[in-house]
Scaffold this motif. Sequence first.
Motif, PDB file in Angstrom:
ATOM      1  N   PRO A 148      -9.090  -3.277  -6.893  1.00  0.00           N
ATOM      2  CA  PRO A 148      -8.712  -4.113  -5.752  1.00  0.00           C
ATOM      3  C   PRO A 148      -9.920  -4.803  -5.134  1.00  0.00           C
ATOM      4  O   PRO A 148     -10.954  -4.184  -4.914  1.00  0.00           O
ATOM      5  CB  PRO A 148      -8.090  -3.107  -4.773  1.00  0.00           C
ATOM      6  CG  PRO A 148      -7.672  -1.955  -5.626  1.00  0.00           C
ATOM      7  CD  PRO A 148      -8.678  -1.876  -6.726  1.00  0.00           C
ATOM      8  N   THR A 149      -9.783  -6.104  -4.879  1.00  0.00           N
ATOM      9  CA  THR A 149     -10.861  -6.849  -4.237  1.00  0.00           C
ATOM     10  C   THR A 149     -10.460  -7.353  -2.857  1.00  0.00           C
ATOM     11  O   THR A 149     -11.316  -7.725  -2.065  1.00  0.00           O
ATOM     12  CB  THR A 149     -11.265  -8.068  -5.097  1.00  0.00           C
ATOM     13  OG1 THR A 149     -10.143  -8.944  -5.234  1.00  0.00           O
ATOM     14  CG2 THR A 149     -11.728  -7.629  -6.475  1.00  0.00           C
ATOM     15  N   GLY A 150      -9.156  -7.389  -2.566  1.00  0.00           N
ATOM     16  CA  GLY A 150      -8.675  -7.870  -1.283  1.00  0.00           C
ATOM     17  C   GLY A 150      -8.114  -6.744  -0.441  1.00  0.00           C
ATOM     18  O   GLY A 150      -8.117  -5.579  -0.852  1.00  0.00           O
ATOM     19  N   PRO A 151      -7.614  -7.056   0.740  1.00  0.00           N
ATOM     20  CA  PRO A 151      -7.088  -6.031   1.641  1.00  0.00           C
ATOM     21  C   PRO A 151      -5.773  -5.443   1.126  1.00  0.00           C
ATOM     22  O   PRO A 151      -5.007  -6.109   0.423  1.00  0.00           O
ATOM     23  CB  PRO A 151      -6.864  -6.798   2.947  1.00  0.00           C
ATOM     24  CG  PRO A 151      -6.618  -8.212   2.499  1.00  0.00           C
ATOM     25  CD  PRO A 151      -7.500  -8.416   1.301  1.00  0.00           C
ATOM     26  N   VAL A 152      -5.530  -4.196   1.492  1.00  0.00           N
ATOM     27  CA  VAL A 152      -4.246  -3.560   1.212  1.00  0.00           C
ATOM     28  C   VAL A 152      -3.251  -4.013   2.277  1.00  0.00           C
ATOM     29  O   VAL A 152      -3.484  -3.857   3.468  1.00  0.00           O
ATOM     30  CB  VAL A 152      -4.370  -2.019   1.239  1.00  0.00           C
ATOM     31  CG1 VAL A 152      -3.001  -1.378   1.105  1.00  0.00           C
ATOM     32  CG2 VAL A 152      -5.282  -1.543   0.140  1.00  0.00           C
ATOM     33  N   VAL A 153      -2.160  -4.617   1.832  1.00  0.00           N
ATOM     34  CA  VAL A 153      -1.171  -5.144   2.776  1.00  0.00           C
ATOM     35  C   VAL A 153       0.089  -4.276   2.863  1.00  0.00           C
ATOM     36  O   VAL A 153       0.919  -4.483   3.744  1.00  0.00           O
ATOM     37  CB  VAL A 153      -0.791  -6.582   2.408  1.00  0.00           C
ATOM     38  CG1 VAL A 153      -1.991  -7.506   2.581  1.00  0.00           C
ATOM     39  CG2 VAL A 153      -0.261  -6.680   0.973  1.00  0.00           C
ATOM     40  N   ALA A 154       0.235  -3.293   1.955  1.00  0.00           N
ATOM     41  CA  ALA A 154       1.387  -2.386   1.985  1.00  0.00           C
ATOM     42  C   ALA A 154       1.098  -1.214   1.081  1.00  0.00           C
ATOM     43  O   ALA A 154       0.428  -1.352   0.054  1.00  0.00           O
ATOM     44  CB  ALA A 154       2.672  -3.097   1.531  1.00  0.00           C
ATOM     45  N   ALA A 155       1.584  -0.025   1.467  1.00  0.00           N
ATOM     46  CA  ALA A 155       1.401   1.184   0.669  1.00  0.00           C
ATOM     47  C   ALA A 155       2.425   2.223   1.073  1.00  0.00           C
ATOM     48  O   ALA A 155       2.978   2.172   2.170  1.00  0.00           O
ATOM     49  CB  ALA A 155      -0.035   1.737   0.832  1.00  0.00           C
ATOM     50  N   GLY A 156       2.687   3.163   0.160  1.00  0.00           N
ATOM     51  CA  GLY A 156       3.627   4.241   0.469  1.00  0.00           C
ATOM     52  C   GLY A 156       3.733   5.243  -0.660  1.00  0.00           C
ATOM     53  O   GLY A 156       3.404   4.937  -1.824  1.00  0.00           O
ATOM     54  N   ASP A 157       4.181   6.466  -0.340  1.00  0.00           N
ATOM     55  CA  ASP A 157       4.336   7.536  -1.319  1.00  0.00           C
ATOM     56  C   ASP A 157       5.690   7.407  -2.024  1.00  0.00           C
ATOM     57  O   ASP A 157       6.701   7.101  -1.411  1.00  0.00           O
ATOM     58  CB  ASP A 157       4.290   8.912  -0.641  1.00  0.00           C
ATOM     59  CG  ASP A 157       2.949   9.187   0.003  1.00  0.00           C
ATOM     60  OD1 ASP A 157       1.954   8.623  -0.473  1.00  0.00           O
ATOM     61  OD2 ASP A 157       2.901   9.950   0.978  1.00  0.00           O
ATOM     62  N   LEU A 158       5.715   7.710  -3.327  1.00  0.00           N
ATOM     63  CA  LEU A 158       6.964   7.792  -4.074  1.00  0.00           C
ATOM     64  C   LEU A 158       7.642   9.119  -3.756  1.00  0.00           C
ATOM     65  O   LEU A 158       7.003  10.175  -3.774  1.00  0.00           O
ATOM     66  CB  LEU A 158       6.700   7.686  -5.573  1.00  0.00           C
ATOM     67  CG  LEU A 158       6.461   6.285  -6.138  1.00  0.00           C
ATOM     68  CD1 LEU A 158       5.902   6.375  -7.552  1.00  0.00           C
ATOM     69  CD2 LEU A 158       7.740   5.470  -6.112  1.00  0.00           C
ATOM     70  N   LYS A 159       8.944   9.053  -3.474  1.00  0.00           N
ATOM     71  CA  LYS A 159       9.716  10.254  -3.146  1.00  0.00           C
ATOM     72  C   LYS A 159      10.985  10.286  -3.975  1.00  0.00           C
ATOM     73  O   LYS A 159      11.525   9.251  -4.352  1.00  0.00           O
ATOM     74  CB  LYS A 159      10.074  10.257  -1.660  1.00  0.00           C
ATOM     75  CG  LYS A 159       8.873  10.189  -0.730  1.00  0.00           C
ATOM     76  CD  LYS A 159       9.297  10.039   0.716  1.00  0.00           C
ATOM     77  CE  LYS A 159       8.092   9.885   1.636  1.00  0.00           C
ATOM     78  NZ  LYS A 159       8.505   9.671   3.056  1.00  0.00           N
TER      79      LYS A 159
END
Length: 238
Positions: free
Chosen positions: A225-236
């Motif tokens: 990754p070179t840019g900002p993280v715009v979304a993330a989450g755990d798999l459930k």
Amino acid sequence: MTLEQDNGPEHGGDDLLAAEYVLGVLPANERQTASRRIDTEAVFARMVDGWEVHLSPMGAAYPEIEPPASVKVAVDRRLFASPTTAPVQTRASLWSSLAFWRGLATAAIAALAIYIALPYINPPVEQPRLVASLAAEGSDVKYLAVYDAAHHEVSLSHVSGERASGKDFELWMIEGKNAPVSMGVIPAGATTRLTISPAVQQKLAQGAVLAVSLEPAGGSPTGQPTGPVVAAGDLKSI
């Protein structure tokens, strides 16, 4: 925000809540609250209806499985078959016998248990289906991700947020302290599917973290990754 920093609670509004309600991944108390809102809030109810329509194609690959017709024949034979040579008087006494009816009830329960258990005696190997709500504080980008192990793909539903001109969103898998692994550039559109490589499939099935970063058009030029993280989450698990 970096990938390592984005491990806090997931964020999202009513639209994301409606989507999670349709997917069935809300905790029991939140699901009860959402159910009450559906009955009392027309706007929220329309959101839920919209997501049911939007996400329904994901279940098309999972048809209902009916037990073989031979199961019903076996149950009927167990419950209702009787020897044709039995004397009439004996049959009459059976109909008035409490022991007979108790025995029949026991046989019925046993037959029902067999009927229910038969599909599980030699069940097909079930492939996991996992879901993640991808969001980040300070970002309006939100995705819903469903990992379908049977078809080796991740389905992404775009909830909100737009990519900047000349930029692309890229999906990453994060496993513990290991370097993020790219799962590909996310095509534009409301719903899309990304095929997952064999090396990533097993790690996803164990419940990794998914993240979306903003990258130059065509994806990261470095493999990281070179840019900002715009979304993330755990798999459930669903």
